[in-house]
Motif scaffolding. Structure first.
Motif, PDB file in Angstrom:
ATOM      1  N   ASP A 321       0.520  -1.184   0.051  1.00 36.45           N
ATOM      2  CA  ASP A 321      -0.066  -0.376   0.236  1.00 36.45           C
ATOM      3  C   ASP A 321       1.069   1.268  -0.299  1.00 36.45           C
ATOM      4  N   ALA A 322       2.032   1.089   0.584  1.00 33.05           N
ATOM      5  CA  ALA A 322       3.038   2.619   0.293  1.00 33.05           C
ATOM      6  C   ALA A 322       3.267   3.032  -0.144  1.00 33.05           C
ATOM      7  N   ASP A 323       3.992   1.720  -0.891  1.00 31.81           N
ATOM      8  CA  ASP A 323       4.736   1.705  -2.514  1.00 31.81           C
ATOM      9  C   ASP A 323       3.455   2.301  -3.454  1.00 31.81           C
ATOM     10  N   ARG A 324       2.219   1.686  -2.725  1.00 36.64           N
ATOM     11  CA  ARG A 324       1.037   2.240  -4.080  1.00 36.64           C
ATOM     12  C   ARG A 324       1.149   3.750  -4.405  1.00 36.64           C
ATOM     13  N   GLN A 325       0.939   4.616  -2.994  1.00 39.67           N
ATOM     14  CA  GLN A 325       0.970   5.611  -2.152  1.00 39.67           C
ATOM     15  C   GLN A 325       1.479   6.738  -3.027  1.00 39.67           C
ATOM     16  N   LEU A 326       2.885   5.604  -2.175  1.00 42.26           N
ATOM     17  CA  LEU A 326       4.661   6.250  -3.363  1.00 42.26           C
ATOM     18  C   LEU A 326       4.579   6.630  -5.146  1.00 42.26           C
ATOM     19  N   GLY A 327       3.994   5.572  -6.326  1.00 41.44           N
ATOM     20  CA  GLY A 327       4.551   5.892  -6.635  1.00 41.44           C
ATOM     21  C   GLY A 327       2.612   6.192  -7.577  1.00 41.44           C
ATOM     22  N   VAL A 328       1.877   7.165  -6.871  1.00 41.26           N
ATOM     23  CA  VAL A 328       1.595   8.358  -7.581  1.00 41.26           C
ATOM     24  C   VAL A 328       1.803   9.406  -7.272  1.00 41.26           C
ATOM     25  N   ALA A 329       1.895   9.869  -5.737  1.00 39.59           N
ATOM     26  CA  ALA A 329       2.388  10.764  -5.252  1.00 39.59           C
ATOM     27  C   ALA A 329       4.465  11.266  -6.114  1.00 39.59           C
ATOM     28  N   ARG A 330       5.222  10.718  -6.347  1.00 40.80           N
ATOM     29  CA  ARG A 330       6.000  10.163  -7.318  1.00 40.80           C
ATOM     30  C   ARG A 330       5.522  10.665  -8.398  1.00 40.80           C
ATOM     31  N   GLY A 331       4.514   9.965  -9.179  1.00 39.04           N
ATOM     32  CA  GLY A 331       4.428  10.655 -10.682  1.00 39.04           C
ATOM     33  C   GLY A 331       4.100  12.132 -10.989  1.00 39.04           C
ATOM     34  N   LEU A 332       2.980  12.725  -9.675  1.00 39.52           N
ATOM     35  CA  LEU A 332       2.213  13.791  -9.212  1.00 39.52           C
ATOM     36  C   LEU A 332       3.377  14.486  -8.956  1.00 39.52           C
ATOM     37  N   ILE A 333       4.516  14.649  -8.706  1.00 35.34           N
ATOM     38  CA  ILE A 333       5.177  15.574  -8.803  1.00 35.34           C
ATOM     39  C   ILE A 333       6.485  15.672  -9.760  1.00 35.34           C
ATOM     40  N   ALA A 334       6.667  14.754 -10.779  1.00 37.12           N
ATOM     41  CA  ALA A 334       7.310  14.795 -11.186  1.00 37.12           C
ATOM     42  C   ALA A 334       6.775  15.032 -12.752  1.00 37.12           C
ATOM     43  N   GLY A 335       5.407  15.122 -13.093  1.00 38.11           N
ATOM     44  CA  GLY A 335       4.566  15.367 -14.174  1.00 38.11           C
ATOM     45  C   GLY A 335       4.061  16.856 -13.942  1.00 38.11           C
ATOM     46  N   HIS A 336       5.009  18.432 -12.529  1.00 30.15           N
ATOM     47  CA  HIS A 336       4.602  18.927 -12.357  1.00 30.15           C
ATOM     48  C   HIS A 336       4.900  19.593 -11.581  1.00 30.15           C
ATOM     49  N   ARG A 337       6.259  19.624 -12.240  1.00 31.50           N
ATOM     50  CA  ARG A 337       7.945  19.867 -11.225  1.00 31.50           C
ATOM     51  C   ARG A 337       8.099  21.389 -11.255  1.00 31.50           C
TER      52      ARG A 337
END
Length: 441
Positions: A321-337
């Motif tokens: 579950d932590a990995d899933r949340q990490l992936g979502v947060a990582r993708g959003l931040i990388a897409g709006h750097r």
């Protein structure tokens, strides 16, 4: 303007007063330093006559260094009073240097004359010190037979492993006493030959030998008291250990409790039977170690009974579950750097750093709870990073103006094309994930 020139004049007058005071200090310091060199030379001459050159070499070298460096101070003083005019800054610098050199010379001579005074006192008090060494040696010699008798008596009661610390105390003290007496004789002969440095060294070694002999003889008397105290404590620890073994039967019978109970039983069986020479120090140490190990095993077993160990599947679920949340947060931040602030990026970095530590905590039972806590912390940090990133994105977008038209609104009055709907869905999924995770707690 008048105020400016008045302040400037007062500053100049204050500086001139400071310079005049510094000049007086430099002249007084030179006079005092010259007098100190003369008196130090006299002290050196008297000390050389009494102690010889070897013991006064330090003061001689210091006096030579002071005379050498104070030549500079006298030369600077002469430059201050020659016919060539000097600037105020030049006079100030020279006077400050003169004061510095004189203070250094005074401090060095103080240090060396003080050390020499101690040496002179030792030489002058040497006859009294020698007499005290001989008196102490005689007093210690009268204690040696008593110490030997004490060792023989204790040897029949305590094992050799306990007696080794004092078994040779009588012989060692006799040797030290003989060495101290010989050192006193050598000191007197060297002093009669005007070899004061060698005489002082011999006397110091004799004094130290007497001190060590006294400490060894005291240790013999202290040993009997310490052994009796150890025996008394051992009896209390034996009783406590038997009570702990009885209490261990009611504790959860984990492998650690069973092993610690067996070890404590073995330590009790290894105790020396009554009436035979024993080593109370070693037996007390072994029994205390086994007793503490059983207490720790019981405490751990009771804690584990009240707080069951999470299963590997449970911890892995939280980690997924932590990995899933990490992936979502990582993708959003990388897409709006360019839009994301420091708070969101910091939480994401902390979550990723903590995530790398979790696998090493999984296998061992002692750290599995820590692994579960770390996985939940990773999920929490990732969720916070996602929320902060969405806040930054929303604040960076142009705000809709008014209620008219179709600006930002889809058919039927619904919000159109918004990233907020996407993130709301993401956050909803995270909430659902956290609820599912709570089911397994």
């Amino acid at each position: 303007m008048a105020g400016f020139w008045g302040r400037r004049k007062r500053e100049q007058e204050a500086q001139q007063a400071q310079d005049a005071d510094l000049a007086r200090q430099a002249q007084q310091a030179l006079v005092a330093a010259d007098e100190r060199i003369r008196t130090a030379g006299d002290e050196l001459a008297f000390a050389q006559a009494e102690l010889g050159d070897s013991l006064t070499a330090d003061l001689g070298a210091a006096l030579h260094a002071v005379r050498t460096h104070l030549r500079e101070a006298f030369q600077l003083h002469q430059l201050n009073h020659d016919e060539i005019p000097d600037t105020e800054e030049e006079l100030r610098t020279r006077n400050a240097r003169i004061v510095q050199l004189c203070e250094w010379a005074d401090g060095l001579l103080d240090e060396k004359t003080s050390a020499l005074a101690d040496t002179i006192a030792k030489v002058r008090n040497a006859p009294q010190v020698v007499a005290r060494v001989r008196a102490d040696a005689d007093a210690l010699s009268s204690r040696v037979p008593q110490a030997r008798a004490t060792i023989e008596r204790l040897s029949s009661r305590y094992a050799e492993s306990a007696m080794h610390r004092i078994s040779s105390a009588a012989e060692e003290s006799e040797q030290l006493i003989a060495f101290a007496t010989h050192g006193a004789d050598v000191s007197e002969r060297r002093r009669a030959a005007q070899q004061n440095q060698e005489a002082n060294l011999a006397l110091e070694t004799a004094t130290e030998a007497v001190r060590r002999a006294g400490a060894i003889l005291d240790a013999v008397e202290d040993f009997e008291i310490e052994a009796l105290r150890a025996e008394s404590t051992l009896a209390d620890v034996v009783a406590d250990s038997r009570e702990d073994i009885a209490a261990a039967r009611n504790a959860p019978q984990t492998p650690e409790v069973v092993a610690a109970t067996a070890a404590l039983n073995a330590a009790l069986r290894a105790l020396t039977p009554t009436g035979q020479p024993n080593d109370p120090f070693a037996e007390l140490s072994d029994l205390r170690t086994a007793n503490a190990a059983l207490d720790a095993a019981i405490d751990k077993a009771n804690y584990r009974a009240q707080h069951p160990l999470p299963s590997l599947e449970h911890v892995q679920h939280s980690l997924d579950d932590a990995d899933r949340q990490l992936g979502v947060a990582r993708g959003l931040i990388a897409g709006h750097r360019g839009w994301i602030g420091a708070d969101a990026r910091t939480r994401l970095a902390e979550a990723e750093r903590l995530r790398t530590d979790v696998p090493a905590l999984l296998p061992a039972e002692e750290t599995r709870e820590q692994a579960l806590s770390a996985a939940r912390r990773v999920a929490q940090l990732a969720s916070e990073a996602l929320q902060l990133a969405q806040r930054d994105i929303d604040s960076a977008r142009p705000q809709d103006q008014g209620w008219g038209g179709n600006q930002g609104w889809g058919p039927g009055g619904r919000r159109g094309g918004g990233g907020g709907d996407i993130v709301s869905g993401v956050l909803g999924g995270l909430v659902i994930g956290s609820i599912l995770d709570g089911i397994f707690d």
